[in-house]
Design an enzyme around this catalytic site. Structure first.
Site, PDB file in Angstrom:
ATOM      1  N   TYR A 483       7.693  -0.615   8.793  1.00  0.00           N
ATOM      2  CA  TYR A 483       6.526  -0.209   8.006  1.00  0.00           C
ATOM      3  C   TYR A 483       5.350  -1.157   8.244  1.00  0.00           C
ATOM      4  O   TYR A 483       4.355  -0.797   8.817  1.00  0.00           O
ATOM      5  CB  TYR A 483       6.892  -0.137   6.525  1.00  0.00           C
ATOM      6  CG  TYR A 483       5.762   0.363   5.645  1.00  0.00           C
ATOM      7  CD1 TYR A 483       5.466   1.723   5.585  1.00  0.00           C
ATOM      8  CD2 TYR A 483       4.993  -0.512   4.882  1.00  0.00           C
ATOM      9  CE1 TYR A 483       4.424   2.195   4.792  1.00  0.00           C
ATOM     10  CE2 TYR A 483       3.958  -0.048   4.080  1.00  0.00           C
ATOM     11  CZ  TYR A 483       3.673   1.299   4.041  1.00  0.00           C
ATOM     12  OH  TYR A 483       2.645   1.763   3.256  1.00  0.00           O
ATOM     13  N   HIS A 682       3.357  14.065   0.701  1.00  0.00           N
ATOM     14  CA  HIS A 682       3.581  12.790   1.375  1.00  0.00           C
ATOM     15  C   HIS A 682       5.057  12.393   1.363  1.00  0.00           C
ATOM     16  O   HIS A 682       5.434  11.418   2.003  1.00  0.00           O
ATOM     17  CB  HIS A 682       2.736  11.710   0.700  1.00  0.00           C
ATOM     18  CG  HIS A 682       2.516  10.503   1.547  1.00  0.00           C
ATOM     19  ND1 HIS A 682       1.866  10.552   2.765  1.00  0.00           N
ATOM     20  CD2 HIS A 682       2.866   9.200   1.375  1.00  0.00           C
ATOM     21  CE1 HIS A 682       1.809   9.349   3.291  1.00  0.00           C
ATOM     22  NE2 HIS A 682       2.420   8.506   2.468  1.00  0.00           N
TER      23      HIS A 682
END
Length: 708
Positions: A483, A682
């Protein structure tokens, strides 16, 4: 349907030919003539029209893209086995972390393949649980999800949020816990807000955005400005709610109001980006004035650090902050004395993740090399010992109440699904509250943590999980995930799909890149603004480490990241295309010159910077996936995924990136395709059926294109 749409938009798109093993005939996305001037530098934006996700032209392009991607994914030979095994393993009973209020215990439970978990209540604690709220009854396809539950202090009312089709927009309702019946009042126009009850259970504080102008479409992708803090009295119409706080001169500010557990203090956090906030307080028990009258007391009046309310003790407010503490510390304000905050728990070598007020203690969740430690402290800061955890893993949630001795927490690892524990603070003893049972043996697998060097010599941790006894005499398909942003730490977590990958002989690796929160604020800042390239260097170095250690080869290495991690994948595919065989950027931020112009994108400027800033523009252009596609590069197979209702990272990012990549790789034998999910956003609230379908597509794609 496709032919009609193409004629309607003036033959802008060519009908897709049937894909073969040798080439892919992509839709001929029109290249417009839009050119922007950034401080004297002209930058073309040929696919600007794809930002309008609901236009007839874009809808026709979506249809044409799905006409390629859906058949290709469906025909992957590995897909049926992945879907079958994922469905088998996902079908296990699991529980959320319990919490208690007014002698009742609440928790979410899923029997296995339910699209949404069901909220149960035990009244009193230990009684036979009954269903309080089943979101599966609210839609036929599971796309209405429960997005927040807050029980009133007297245990009579449940405030609950609903999320539809993955959108960040919320609607809050109120249910009588005894009867299971809802009241008529509803709170709308909520986003990035929770509710907080006053101590008398008469109403809640919450934040909302203004209604759109009369006649305007209250669409999914509304611009977000002028949020305001309100108080809602239970049973009244929302139009009568009392305005508590606003900053009309600063329309980008957002507000979060939270009442302390004893009901005395309203604490208001004011935010603008994803880091740093202001903090104010109001004494709700002032005897000589109505409860909401008078100004708020300023505790923090400038944006300089993060300040997160933990709880209170009489006149003291406990706050977690990185102000003057890279790894965070616990401080206490006394608003009525208007004095400087005192340090309660000083900064240590491990970064503090969260702190929970439970019993007469502060329970500190800290990170040591990206794994969790759970520690106990008195309200005076005295260290009281550590709560032992089962192994190398993560605490998913901690729940406790002031004055109550029972603490609940969840624990998971790459190999252990989330197990819920109860811990008696008075006795110092813990027990399993709920342990899931899956049809696999965790002892067949192993996780190790390694450390490698990035391009500038920085030491970066990475977890590697796989079947025991995996031969090092040969290389293996490897799935690398990361990430690297917004101060968010990536700690070990259990995911069924990763287990299926490992069952088949694949390796799963998680790299802990700079930009995250694993090692405190310095680690975070090292991956932001002009330092963002460090994040990509860390990820590329992780891939090269796996190759150098003979875990895998570039022809067997697949990569995936979500959101900010989607940016990571897009940038690394541009910068080191030969290192990867397959890449899946999911709901990624792909246009770094325009992200701040959509929905909540402006709030990310604190991490990314903005192209409106002459000093940041060159750095952002250099990393932007859309703007650095190279037609001469030898790209891996790419599967872009997004949701048509994603109002956080709008789908236009993925659309423009896909069009640019397809234009660059025409005729290549490796596909660049996009999977556009409908009634999806999302990722939040996604029903289990959609999760399995998406995971089967992604993992089959990665497995297929990482084969030698």
């Amino acid at each position: 349907m496709f032919r009609t749409a193409c004629l309607f938009v003036g033959l802008m798109l060519a009908a897709p030919a049937v894909s073969t093993a040798q080439s892919f005939d992509y839709p001929n996305a029109r290249q417009g003539t839009v050119v922007d001037d950034y401080f004297g530098t002209r930058v073309a934006d040929p696919y600007r029209w794809l930002e309008d996700v609901d236009s007839p032209q874009t809808r026709a392009w979506i249809e044409a893209e799905n006409a390629i991607s859906k058949p290709l994914l469906a025909k992957l030979p590995e897909r049926p086995a992945f879907e079958k095994r994922m469905t088998e393993l996902w079908n296990y009973e699991r529980s959320g972390t319990p919490f208690t209020r007014a002698g009742k215990r609440f928790y979410l439970r899923n029997d296995g393949l339910q699209n949404q978990s069901v909220l149960y209540v035990e009244s009193p604690i230990g009684a036979t649980p009954r269903v309080l709220l089943d979101p599966n009854t609210l839609s036929t396809d599971g796309t209405v999800a429960l997005a927040g539950t807050v029980v009133s202090p007297d245990g009579r009312w449940l405030a609950y949020g609903l999320q539809r089709s993955g959108s960040d927009w919320l609607e809050f309702r109120f249910r009588d816990i005894a009867s299971g019946e809802d009241r008529t009042d509803t709170l709308k126009r909520m986003k990035f807000s929770e509710v907080s009850w006053t101590h008398d259970s008469a109403g809640v504080f919450y934040s909302r955005y203004p209604a759109p102008p009369a006649g305007a479409d209250p669409g999914t992708f509304d611009d977000l400005a002028n949020q305001k803090l309100y108080y809602h009295v239970l049973g009244e119409d929302q139009a009568r709610d009392r305005l508590i706080y606003e900053r009309p001169e600063q329309p980008r500010l957002g507000f979060a109001g939270e009442v302390t557990a004893d009901g005395r203090w309203l604490v208001v956090s004011v935010w603008e980006g994803t880091s740093q906030n202001l903090l104010y307080a109001k004494d709700l028990q002032t005897p000589d004035a109505p409860v909401f009258d008078g100004p708020l007391i300023g505790l923090v009046d400038e944006f300089r650090a993060d300040f997160l309310l933990i709880g209170s003790q009489d006149s003291r407010l406990f706050v977690l902050s990185n102000d003057g503490a890279e790894h965070k510390r616990v401080i206490a304000f006394e608003p009525l004395k208007n004095a400087t905050a005192e340090v309660v728990i000083p900064e240590g070598p491990d970064t503090i993740d969260t702190v929970t007020r439970a019993g007469d203690e502060l329970i500190v969740l800290a990170m040591h090399d990206a794994t969790h430690r759970l520690r106990r402290y008195g309200l005076d800061g005295e260290a009281l010992g550590e709560i032992g955890l089962p192994g190398l893993g993560s605490v998913t949630e901690v729940e406790g109440e002031a004055g109550q001795s029972t603490l609940y927490y969840g624990f998971e690892s790459f190999l252990q699904p989330t197990t819920q524990y109860a811990y008696d603070l008075d006795r110092g003893q813990g027990s399993v509250f709920f342990a899931p049972q899956l049809a696999y043996d965790p002892d067949d697998y192993v996780t190790e943590q390694v450390f490698y060097r990035s391009a500038d010599g920085t030491r970066v941790p990475m977890f590697i999980s796989h079947r025991k006894g995996l031969s090092r005499e040969q290389t293996h398909r490897t799935y690398l995930y990361a990430y690297g942003g917004f101060d968010l730490a990536q700690t070990p977590s259990f995911q069924v799909e990763r287990l299926v990958w490992m069952e088949r002989g694949g390796i799963f690796a998680l790299a802990n890149l700079r930009g995250g929160g694993e090692y405190g604020e310095a680690w975070h800042r090292a991956g932001t603004l002009q330092n963002k390239q460090n994040v990509f260097d860390d990820f590329i170095a992780a891939g090269r480490y796996l190759v150098a250690q003979r875990w895998t080869t570039p022809r067997q290495l697949g990569i995936n990241g979500r959101s900010n991690g989607g940016l990571l994948i897009g940038a690394c595919v541009n910068q080191a295309p030969g290192l990867f065989a397959a890449a899946v950027p999911t709901v990624g931020v792909m246009d770094m010159l325009r992200f701040q112009k959509f929905t909540i994108g402006w709030a990310w400027v604190s991490d990314y910077g903005s192209s409106d800033d002459a000093g940041m523009f060159p750095s952002l252009r250099a990393i932007s996936p859309v703007h650095n596609v190279n037609p001469d590069a030898d790209y891996p197979a790419v599967l872009v995924t997004t949701g048509d209702h994603d109002d956080r990272v709008v789908p236009g990012h993925s659309f423009k990136y896909t069009a640019a990549m397809q234009a660059a790789v025409q005729g290549d034998a490796r596909p660049v395709i996009i999977r556009i999910d409908t009634k999806a956003g999302h990722g939040g609230g996604k029903p289990v059926a959609k999760k399995i379908e998406e995971s089967a597509d992604i993992y089959a794609f990665l497995w297929h294109y990482t084969g030698l």
